[in-house]
Design a protein around this motif. Structure first.
Motif, PDB file in Angstrom:
ATOM      1  N   GLU A  87       0.832  -1.209   0.000  1.00 34.63           N
ATOM      2  CA  GLU A  87       0.000   0.000   0.000  1.00 34.63           C
ATOM      3  C   GLU A  87       0.869   1.262   0.000  1.00 34.63           C
ATOM      4  O   GLU A  87       0.605   2.211  -0.741  1.00 34.63           O
ATOM      5  CB  GLU A  87      -0.923  -0.008   1.221  1.00 34.63           C
ATOM      6  CG  GLU A  87      -1.883   1.173   1.269  1.00 34.63           C
ATOM      7  CD  GLU A  87      -2.822   1.118   2.460  1.00 34.63           C
ATOM      8  OE1 GLU A  87      -3.537   2.112   2.703  1.00 34.63           O
ATOM      9  OE2 GLU A  87      -2.848   0.080   3.159  1.00 34.63           O
TER      10      GLU A  87
ATOM     11  N   HIS B  60       2.635   1.642  -3.424  1.00 37.36           N
ATOM     12  CA  HIS B  60       1.719   2.102  -4.467  1.00 37.36           C
ATOM     13  C   HIS B  60       1.393   3.582  -4.303  1.00 37.36           C
ATOM     14  O   HIS B  60       1.285   4.315  -5.299  1.00 37.36           O
ATOM     15  CB  HIS B  60       0.436   1.279  -4.431  1.00 37.36           C
ATOM     16  CG  HIS B  60       0.641  -0.140  -4.850  1.00 37.36           C
ATOM     17  ND1 HIS B  60      -0.228  -1.165  -4.529  1.00 37.36           N
ATOM     18  CD2 HIS B  60       1.629  -0.734  -5.570  1.00 37.36           C
ATOM     19  CE1 HIS B  60       0.221  -2.305  -5.012  1.00 37.36           C
ATOM     20  NE2 HIS B  60       1.343  -2.069  -5.650  1.00 37.36           N
ATOM     21  N   ALA B  61       1.257   4.040  -3.057  1.00 34.86           N
ATOM     22  CA  ALA B  61       1.011   5.464  -2.809  1.00 34.86           C
ATOM     23  C   ALA B  61       2.196   6.288  -3.297  1.00 34.86           C
ATOM     24  O   ALA B  61       2.020   7.371  -3.882  1.00 34.86           O
ATOM     25  CB  ALA B  61       0.757   5.703  -1.322  1.00 34.86           C
TER      26      ALA B  61
ATOM     27  N   LEU C  55       4.295   5.439  -5.679  1.00 36.58           N
ATOM     28  CA  LEU C  55       4.319   5.385  -7.143  1.00 36.58           C
ATOM     29  C   LEU C  55       3.270   6.302  -7.757  1.00 36.58           C
ATOM     30  O   LEU C  55       3.437   6.776  -8.885  1.00 36.58           O
ATOM     31  CB  LEU C  55       4.094   3.944  -7.614  1.00 36.58           C
ATOM     32  CG  LEU C  55       5.267   2.983  -7.418  1.00 36.58           C
ATOM     33  CD1 LEU C  55       4.833   1.544  -7.645  1.00 36.58           C
ATOM     34  CD2 LEU C  55       6.428   3.350  -8.345  1.00 36.58           C
ATOM     35  N   ASP C  56       2.199   6.575  -7.028  1.00 37.42           N
ATOM     36  CA  ASP C  56       1.149   7.468  -7.521  1.00 37.42           C
ATOM     37  C   ASP C  56       1.567   8.933  -7.455  1.00 37.42           C
ATOM     38  O   ASP C  56       0.936   9.790  -8.084  1.00 37.42           O
ATOM     39  CB  ASP C  56      -0.142   7.275  -6.724  1.00 37.42           C
ATOM     40  CG  ASP C  56      -0.860   5.983  -7.082  1.00 37.42           C
ATOM     41  OD1 ASP C  56      -0.585   5.448  -8.171  1.00 37.42           O
ATOM     42  OD2 ASP C  56      -1.682   5.514  -6.276  1.00 37.42           O
ATOM     43  N   SER C  57       2.606   9.228  -6.669  1.00 36.48           N
ATOM     44  CA  SER C  57       3.060  10.611  -6.542  1.00 36.48           C
ATOM     45  C   SER C  57       3.829  11.032  -7.796  1.00 36.48           C
ATOM     46  O   SER C  57       4.648  10.271  -8.300  1.00 36.48           O
ATOM     47  CB  SER C  57       3.964  10.764  -5.313  1.00 36.48           C
ATOM     48  OG  SER C  57       4.568  12.049  -5.295  1.00 36.48           O
ATOM     49  N   PRO C  58       3.599  12.245  -8.281  1.00 35.69           N
ATOM     50  CA  PRO C  58       4.337  12.701  -9.472  1.00 35.69           C
ATOM     51  C   PRO C  58       5.796  13.045  -9.176  1.00 35.69           C
ATOM     52  O   PRO C  58       6.597  13.150 -10.098  1.00 35.69           O
ATOM     53  CB  PRO C  58       3.559  13.946  -9.910  1.00 35.69           C
ATOM     54  CG  PRO C  58       2.921  14.455  -8.653  1.00 35.69           C
ATOM     55  CD  PRO C  58       2.596  13.235  -7.844  1.00 35.69           C
TER      56      PRO C  58
ATOM     57  N   SER D 189       9.021  11.761  -8.028  1.00 34.78           N
ATOM     58  CA  SER D 189       9.631  10.454  -7.782  1.00 34.78           C
ATOM     59  C   SER D 189      10.650  10.478  -6.648  1.00 34.78           C
ATOM     60  O   SER D 189      10.677   9.576  -5.814  1.00 34.78           O
ATOM     61  CB  SER D 189      10.276   9.936  -9.065  1.00 34.78           C
ATOM     62  OG  SER D 189      11.253  10.845  -9.540  1.00 34.78           O
TER      63      SER D 189
ATOM     64  N   ALA E  40       8.983  11.225  -3.166  1.00 36.45           N
ATOM     65  CA  ALA E  40       8.104  10.093  -2.852  1.00 36.45           C
ATOM     66  C   ALA E  40       8.913   8.899  -2.371  1.00 36.45           C
ATOM     67  O   ALA E  40       8.527   8.201  -1.426  1.00 36.45           O
ATOM     68  CB  ALA E  40       7.280   9.711  -4.080  1.00 36.45           C
TER      69      ALA E  40
ATOM     70  N   ASP F 262       7.795  -3.839  -6.423  1.00 32.63           N
ATOM     71  CA  ASP F 262       7.350  -2.457  -6.220  1.00 32.63           C
ATOM     72  C   ASP F 262       8.522  -1.568  -5.796  1.00 32.63           C
ATOM     73  O   ASP F 262       8.645  -0.420  -6.237  1.00 32.63           O
ATOM     74  CB  ASP F 262       6.252  -2.401  -5.155  1.00 32.63           C
ATOM     75  CG  ASP F 262       4.957  -3.046  -5.607  1.00 32.63           C
ATOM     76  OD1 ASP F 262       4.759  -3.178  -6.836  1.00 32.63           O
ATOM     77  OD2 ASP F 262       4.148  -3.427  -4.745  1.00 32.63           O
TER      78      ASP F 262
ATOM     79  N   ARG G 140      12.411   4.466 -11.027  1.00 29.87           N
ATOM     80  CA  ARG G 140      11.775   5.718 -11.436  1.00 29.87           C
ATOM     81  C   ARG G 140      12.564   6.922 -10.926  1.00 29.87           C
ATOM     82  O   ARG G 140      12.782   7.893 -11.642  1.00 29.87           O
ATOM     83  CB  ARG G 140      10.333   5.763 -10.924  1.00 29.87           C
ATOM     84  CG  ARG G 140       9.529   6.917 -11.475  1.00 29.87           C
ATOM     85  CD  ARG G 140       8.108   6.904 -10.986  1.00 29.87           C
ATOM     86  NE  ARG G 140       8.011   7.261  -9.583  1.00 29.87           N
ATOM     87  CZ  ARG G 140       6.996   7.959  -9.062  1.00 29.87           C
ATOM     88  NH1 ARG G 140       5.997   8.352  -9.836  1.00 29.87           N
ATOM     89  NH2 ARG G 140       6.965   8.235  -7.776  1.00 29.87           N
TER      90      ARG G 140
END
Length: 217
Positions: A79, A82-83, A85-88, A90, A93, A132, A139
């Motif tokens: 979780e 994934h949160a 990875l959702d952030s623009p 990198s 995050a 993940d 990234r």
């Protein structure tokens, strides 16, 4: 708004108590069994502040408890990853994820690996967590936020070491973890540093404890 009947209120109360017990048992099991994998179920019940009957109604045996603790921990890692990875952003995050990872307590699961025979879905969850992590690192490296020769497996190794740092005073332990996390992050951010020596760890090396023979409990 329609008021709940006494029966509905009682049901909600029992459900809330069950959720509290589940949370307390999960936290106690992780703390007790990571410190001593051979500890009995009664020690977990005492640490959770619940009766043994409550514990055994939820978990018929220690194996079931260990599986649930590891499943929850791996789900929490997924979780959080994934949160991130959702952030623009990198780089930031990844930094926030690494801070959470070192502080979350989920790394104490490593002490449980090899102490029981995990079902296949735990292998899958563990492998996905490593995937993940690699995606997060790749990234950030592609964006120039961290050095290019770091892998997701490196990140797990780093966080594992930070997660085991302890002190008699919990607040002091937290301060030390944050201090060394900051130092490590600064090192990761030096993109023109000399190449790291030796090959990076493989995901198989991280997942190897799952393959060990379970130790008697």
């Amino acid at each position: 708004m329609t008021e709940a009947s006494p029966g509905e209120e009682a049901l909600r109360g029992r459900q809330a108590e069950a959720r509290r017990n589940d949370t307390a048992i999960g936290e106690a099991a992780l703390a007790v069994l990571s410190a001593d994998p051979g500890a009995p179920m009664s020690a977990v019940a005492r640490a959770a502040g619940v009766g043994q009957g409550t514990l055994y109604r939820r978990y018929p045996d220690k194996q079931a408890l260990l599986i649930d603790v590891c499943e929850r921990g791996l789900a929490a890692i997924a979780e959080a990853a994934h949160a991130a990875l959702d952030s623009p952003e990198s780089g930031p995050a990844l930094g926030r994820f690494l801070e959470w990872y070192a502080e979350s307590g989920t790394l104490r699961m490593t002490a449980l690996l090899g102490t029981f025979d995990p079902p296949e879905h735990l292998h899958t969850l563990g492998h996905q967590a490593n995937e993940d992590m690699q995606q997060l690192v790749a990234r950030a490296a592609a964006a120039g936020a961290i050095r290019a020769d770091v892998t997701g497996a490196d990140l797990t190794m780093i966080a594992t070491q930070l997660g085991t740092l302890n002190a008699p005073d919990p607040e002091r332990a937290r301060q030390l973890r944050r201090r060394y996390l900051t130092l490590i992050w600064q090192g990761l951010s030096i993109t023109d540093a000399s190449p790291l020596p030796g090959p990076a760890p493989h995901a198989d090396e991280l997942e190897a404890p799952w393959q060990d023979e379970p130790r008697p409990s």
